[in-house]
Design a protein around this motif. Structure first.
Motif, PDB file in Angstrom:
ATOM      1  N   ILE A  65       4.882   4.238   3.243  1.00 23.76           N
ATOM      2  CA  ILE A  65       4.471   5.586   3.654  1.00 23.76           C
ATOM      3  C   ILE A  65       5.468   6.610   3.118  1.00 23.76           C
ATOM      4  N   LEU A  66       4.940   7.675   2.531  1.00 26.06           N
ATOM      5  CA  LEU A  66       5.737   8.839   2.160  1.00 26.06           C
ATOM      6  C   LEU A  66       5.208  10.021   2.964  1.00 26.06           C
ATOM      7  N   LEU A  67       6.082  10.618   3.774  1.00 27.33           N
ATOM      8  CA  LEU A  67       5.700  11.735   4.634  1.00 27.33           C
ATOM      9  C   LEU A  67       6.246  13.046   4.078  1.00 27.33           C
ATOM     10  N   VAL A  68       5.468  14.118   4.211  1.00 23.54           N
ATOM     11  CA  VAL A  68       5.925  15.465   3.890  1.00 23.54           C
ATOM     12  C   VAL A  68       5.874  16.273   5.180  1.00 23.54           C
ATOM     13  N   THR A  69       6.993  16.885   5.555  1.00 18.32           N
ATOM     14  CA  THR A  69       7.072  17.593   6.835  1.00 18.32           C
ATOM     15  C   THR A  69       7.407  19.066   6.617  1.00 18.32           C
ATOM     16  N   GLY A  70       7.118  19.835   7.632  1.00 11.19           N
ATOM     17  CA  GLY A  70       7.388  21.268   7.603  1.00 11.19           C
ATOM     18  C   GLY A  70       6.388  21.989   8.476  1.00 11.19           C
ATOM     19  N   PRO A  71       6.638  23.267   8.771  1.00  8.02           N
ATOM     20  CA  PRO A  71       5.708  24.039   9.610  1.00  8.02           C
ATOM     21  C   PRO A  71       4.434  24.387   8.856  1.00  8.02           C
ATOM     22  N   SER A  78     -11.156   7.318  12.660  1.00  2.00           N
ATOM     23  CA  SER A  78     -12.392   6.599  12.353  1.00  2.00           C
ATOM     24  C   SER A  78     -12.622   6.522  10.845  1.00  2.00           C
ATOM     25  N   ALA A  79     -12.264   7.598  10.118  1.00  2.00           N
ATOM     26  CA  ALA A  79     -12.410   7.577   8.662  1.00  2.00           C
ATOM     27  C   ALA A  79     -11.469   6.550   8.041  1.00  2.00           C
ATOM     28  N   LEU A  80     -10.241   6.466   8.565  1.00  2.00           N
ATOM     29  CA  LEU A  80      -9.266   5.513   8.018  1.00  2.00           C
ATOM     30  C   LEU A  80      -9.728   4.076   8.202  1.00  2.00           C
ATOM     31  N   ARG A  81     -10.305   3.795   9.376  1.00  4.01           N
ATOM     32  CA  ARG A  81     -10.773   2.423   9.615  1.00  4.01           C
ATOM     33  C   ARG A  81     -11.860   2.038   8.608  1.00  4.01           C
ATOM     34  N   ASP A  92      -6.175   1.770  -3.309  1.00  2.00           N
ATOM     35  CA  ASP A  92      -4.762   1.512  -3.617  1.00  2.00           C
ATOM     36  C   ASP A  92      -3.868   2.541  -2.929  1.00  2.00           C
ATOM     37  N   ILE A  93      -4.343   3.794  -2.923  1.00  5.15           N
ATOM     38  CA  ILE A  93      -3.541   4.894  -2.387  1.00  5.15           C
ATOM     39  C   ILE A  93      -4.405   5.686  -1.416  1.00  5.15           C
ATOM     40  N   ILE A  94      -3.825   6.003  -0.258  1.00  5.72           N
ATOM     41  CA  ILE A  94      -4.540   6.757   0.785  1.00  5.72           C
ATOM     42  C   ILE A  94      -3.725   8.013   1.097  1.00  5.72           C
ATOM     43  N   MET A  95      -4.393   9.163   1.118  1.00 10.94           N
ATOM     44  CA  MET A  95      -3.740  10.381   1.582  1.00 10.94           C
ATOM     45  C   MET A  95      -4.394  10.812   2.890  1.00 10.94           C
ATOM     46  N   ILE A  96      -3.587  11.005   3.911  1.00 12.25           N
ATOM     47  CA  ILE A  96      -4.062  11.477   5.216  1.00 12.25           C
ATOM     48  C   ILE A  96      -3.577  12.911   5.372  1.00 12.25           C
ATOM     49  N   GLY A  97      -4.521  13.834   5.531  1.00 11.05           N
ATOM     50  CA  GLY A  97      -4.155  15.245   5.593  1.00 11.05           C
ATOM     51  C   GLY A  97      -3.075  15.545   6.620  1.00 11.05           C
ATOM     52  N   GLU A  98      -3.151  14.910   7.786  1.00 11.16           N
ATOM     53  CA  GLU A  98      -2.143  15.133   8.829  1.00 11.16           C
ATOM     54  C   GLU A  98      -2.188  14.002   9.837  1.00 11.16           C
ATOM     55  N   MET A  99      -1.019  13.501  10.221  1.00 10.25           N
ATOM     56  CA  MET A  99      -0.936  12.533  11.321  1.00 10.25           C
ATOM     57  C   MET A  99      -0.894  13.317  12.625  1.00 10.25           C
ATOM     58  N   GLN A 116      -0.720   4.712  13.816  1.00  7.00           N
ATOM     59  CA  GLN A 116      -0.733   3.248  13.861  1.00  7.00           C
ATOM     60  C   GLN A 116      -1.550   2.676  12.698  1.00  7.00           C
ATOM     61  N   ILE A 117      -2.715   3.263  12.421  1.00  5.54           N
ATOM     62  CA  ILE A 117      -3.547   2.774  11.321  1.00  5.54           C
ATOM     63  C   ILE A 117      -2.843   2.997   9.985  1.00  5.54           C
ATOM     64  N   ALA A 118      -2.141   4.147   9.849  1.00  8.01           N
ATOM     65  CA  ALA A 118      -1.410   4.423   8.613  1.00  8.01           C
ATOM     66  C   ALA A 118      -0.317   3.388   8.388  1.00  8.01           C
ATOM     67  N   VAL A 119       0.402   3.037   9.458  1.00  7.16           N
ATOM     68  CA  VAL A 119       1.460   2.024   9.342  1.00  7.16           C
ATOM     69  C   VAL A 119       0.867   0.677   8.948  1.00  7.16           C
ATOM     70  N   GLN A 120      -0.230   0.286   9.585  1.00  5.96           N
ATOM     71  CA  GLN A 120      -0.868  -0.981   9.247  1.00  5.96           C
ATOM     72  C   GLN A 120      -1.369  -0.981   7.802  1.00  5.96           C
ATOM     73  N   SER A 121      -1.856   0.164   7.345  1.00  5.32           N
ATOM     74  CA  SER A 121      -2.310   0.272   5.956  1.00  5.32           C
ATOM     75  C   SER A 121      -1.154   0.071   4.996  1.00  5.32           C
ATOM     76  N   ALA A 122      -0.009   0.670   5.321  1.00  5.42           N
ATOM     77  CA  ALA A 122       1.166   0.532   4.457  1.00  5.42           C
ATOM     78  C   ALA A 122       1.662  -0.908   4.435  1.00  5.42           C
ATOM     79  N   LEU A 123       1.616  -1.566   5.596  1.00  8.58           N
ATOM     80  CA  LEU A 123       2.112  -2.945   5.679  1.00  8.58           C
ATOM     81  C   LEU A 123       1.178  -3.944   4.998  1.00  8.58           C
ATOM     82  N   THR A 124      -0.066  -3.522   4.751  1.00  8.13           N
ATOM     83  CA  THR A 124      -1.022  -4.437   4.104  1.00  8.13           C
ATOM     84  C   THR A 124      -1.244  -4.090   2.638  1.00  8.13           C
ATOM     85  N   GLY A 125      -0.266  -3.386   2.040  1.00  2.00           N
ATOM     86  CA  GLY A 125      -0.282  -3.214   0.599  1.00  2.00           C
ATOM     87  C   GLY A 125      -0.827  -1.911   0.064  1.00  2.00           C
TER      88      GLY A 125
END
Length: 575
Positions: free
Chosen positions: A325-331, A383-386, A394-401, A408-417
């Motif tokens: 996972i690569l996160l980008v943070t900020g207001p 629901s979209a991630l599932r 190969d690569i998933i971008m999630i607009g915002e956690m 949790q789904i993002a972490v599981q996605s990262a751990l499964t390749g």
């Protein structure tokens, strides 16, 4: 022309006819409007009737009013205001008597920088111009217009005024909604809304705010991250203007009690604009915010977004990892989504299956599958991630956690390749780790899944046309940290303001960044339960440049100012 953009007219002192110029009658004869003997007849009638020769020609039927106005425009050197160019609402100028305006065919257009712009049927009447100046206390800049057009503009009831009358007359809900639709479709309201939206290209605005108050609808624009006051729309127009925006965004104008979100696609001066529209009810009416997405101006290039060379190299290595996972943070408004788009644009979409889940999809990227979240039909991030995990990405971008389930789904996605890119609202890079823990993600999952966290802000860049070098002094250099910055002993720059930057001293924005890479010491500290401050300090000891330090480097090379850096990261000056 409209209420807020009027072409530049010649100065008022250009109005009186010069003795070397042809008289109006001679101009009309030369243009073939009537014969010379007709002019002689008109001059004879003028001796009996008195008044200006142009008025006499009109009474005798020798010339039409449009022809007369065109000839006067040439003779006096004044621009003409056409019927469709009158403002959507007339300015209220203290000291001007409405009866005087009607009797003398004078229509106020706008007040700007101490000048009163007026449409006049007889702008060559020096007495009228002087009377306007004395009554208003302003310099007068006359324009030419047909008397009939002036009369219509002065007599026309302001659009939107009937909306209030409809409520007072007891219209039921359905009738009132239809009434608003009619008002929102009137030409003056359409022109006014188009003008408000059209200003974004000149101002380079990122947001338009329409805020209702007792004294009317306040229009404000956010430019380079700072909000600026704009026009004030009178109360009688507020309902019509808000309804017009809602109609353009395909929103329910009958619903005025609940927030709504929509989108407007339009073109302004050759620019294709997407406007994200948000409405919320307030005590004085509906507040509307339009986020401007200018597809021609978006820069999906990390190298042009202010990254230091070493930070960009580290970020590129994180993007090349096969999973994590690569996160980008900020207001809000710090450019997080744009950075993710730029990161995706560096990845070969032809060699990878890339899927995004966004709310909303701001820009469409070639070769990338983008999914729009729809809460109304229960298509959420989670629901979209599932579902997309079964699409073999190969690569998933999630607009915002936004919640623990998505995290949790993002972490599981990262751990499964899968390589997962997403954003979080935290102030620092280290704060993202604590935020994930607060969302219910265990520490050992964070250390296993997260590769790095990029925190960023946007600072305004100094206008190169007017920035001013100065020596801040040793005390300021020590207190700000400039003295500890290697090779930064030259002058720094401050904002001044000029015509090119509209007096702000700044033009455009650039990013400042801090990149936290989860190495072994950082993972050990996370597992040990260290708090955000301890993680931040550890990252600094291992070479992380903070937001403030990255900003100082941009101050040292003259990109931005110390004042601007303090405004953006004032809570991190000692970081």
């Amino acid at each position: 022309m409209d209420a807020m953009t009027v072409p530049v007219a010649p100065p008022a002192d250009a109005a009186p006819a010069d003795s070397s110029r042809l008289r109006i009658g001679e101009l009309l004869v030369q243009s073939g409007r009537f014969a010379a003997r007709d002019l002689e007849r008109a001059l004879a009638a003028q001796q009996e009737l008195g008044g200006l020769i142009g008025r006499v020609l009109l009474r005798l039927g020798l010339v039409s009013e449009p022809d007369l106005v065109q000839a006067l425009s040439v003779q006096l050197g004044l621009a003409v205001v056409r019927a469709g160019d009158f403002p959507a609402f007339l300015p209220e100028v203290e000291g001007l008597n409405p009866q005087f305006l009607v009797h003398n065919a004078i229509c106020p257009l706008r007040v700007e920088q101490g000048e009163l712009h007026v449409a006049m049927a007889v702008p060559q009447d020096a007495f009228l111009v002087q009377a306007l100046a004395l009554a208003s206390g302003l310099r007068v800049r006359p324009w030419l217009a047909l008397e009939a057009d002036i009369e219509k503009a002065l007599a026309e009831p302001p659009p939107g005024e009937a909306a209030t009358e409809g409520l007072e007359d007891g219209l039921d809900g359905a009738e009132f909604v239809e009434h608003l639709k009619d008002l929102a479709s009137e030409a003056p309201v359409i022109r006014l809304v188009n003008t408000i939206i059209g200003r974004v290209t000149d101002l380079r605005a990122s947001d338009i705010h329409l805020e209702p108050f007792d004294d009317g609808l306040h229009v404000r624009y956010r430019v380079d991250g700072v909000i600026h006051p704009g026009e004030r729309v009178p109360p009688r127009l507020a309902a019509a203007v808000g309804s017009r925006v809602k109609l353009l965004a395909h929103l329910d104008i009958a619903e005025r009690r609940l927030p709504q979100d929509g989108r407007i696609r339009t073109r302004v001066k050759g620019h294709a604009l997407d406007l994200r529209v948000s409405t919320v009810p307030t005590v004085h009416g509906e507040s509307v915010v339009m986020r401007v997405l200018d597809r021609a101006e978006v820069r999906l290039d990390l190298q042009r977004m202010g990254f230091a060379a070493d930070t960009l190299a580290q970020l590129q290595r994180l993007l090349e990892r096969p999973h994590g996972i690569l996160l980008v943070t900020g207001p809000t408004g710090s450019g997080k989504t744009t950075t993710l788009y730029a990161a995706l644009s560096r990845i070969d979409a032809g060699a990878h299956k890339i899927i995004t889940v966004e709310d909303p999809v701001e820009y469409q990227l070639e070769g990338i599958n983008q999914i729009q979240v729809h809460q109304q039909i229960k298509l959420s991030f989670a629901s979209a991630l599932r579902s997309i995990l079964r699409q073999d990405p190969d690569i998933i971008m999630i607009g915002e956690m936004r919640d623990g389930e998505t995290a949790q789904i993002a972490v599981q996605s990262a751990l499964t390749g899968h390589l997962v890119l997403s954003t979080l609202h935290t102030n620092t890079a280290a704060g993202a780790v604590i935020r994930l823990k607060d969302m219910g993600v265990e520490g050992f999952l964070i250390t296993s899944a997260v590769n790095g966290v990029l925190s960023q802000r946007l600072v305004r860049t100094l206008c190169e046309a007017c920035r001013q070098p100065y020596e801040p002094g040793d005390a300021v250099r020590r207190s700000t940290g400039l003295a500890q910055l290697g090779g930064a002993q030259g002058p720094v720059y401050r904002a001044v303001g000029c015509a090119q930057c509209r007096g702000s001293g700044y033009r455009g924005r650039t990013g400042i960044h801090e990149l936290l890479v989860l190495d072994e010491p950082m993972r050990a500290a996370i597992l040990a339960g260290d708090d955000g401050n301890a993680l931040h300090a550890l990252a600094r000891r291992h070479g992380m440049r903070t937001l403030y330090e990255d900003g100082l480097r941009k101050v040292a090379v003259g990109l931005t100012s110390l004042d601007e850096l303090a405004r953006v990261v004032q809570d991190q000056g000692d970081a």
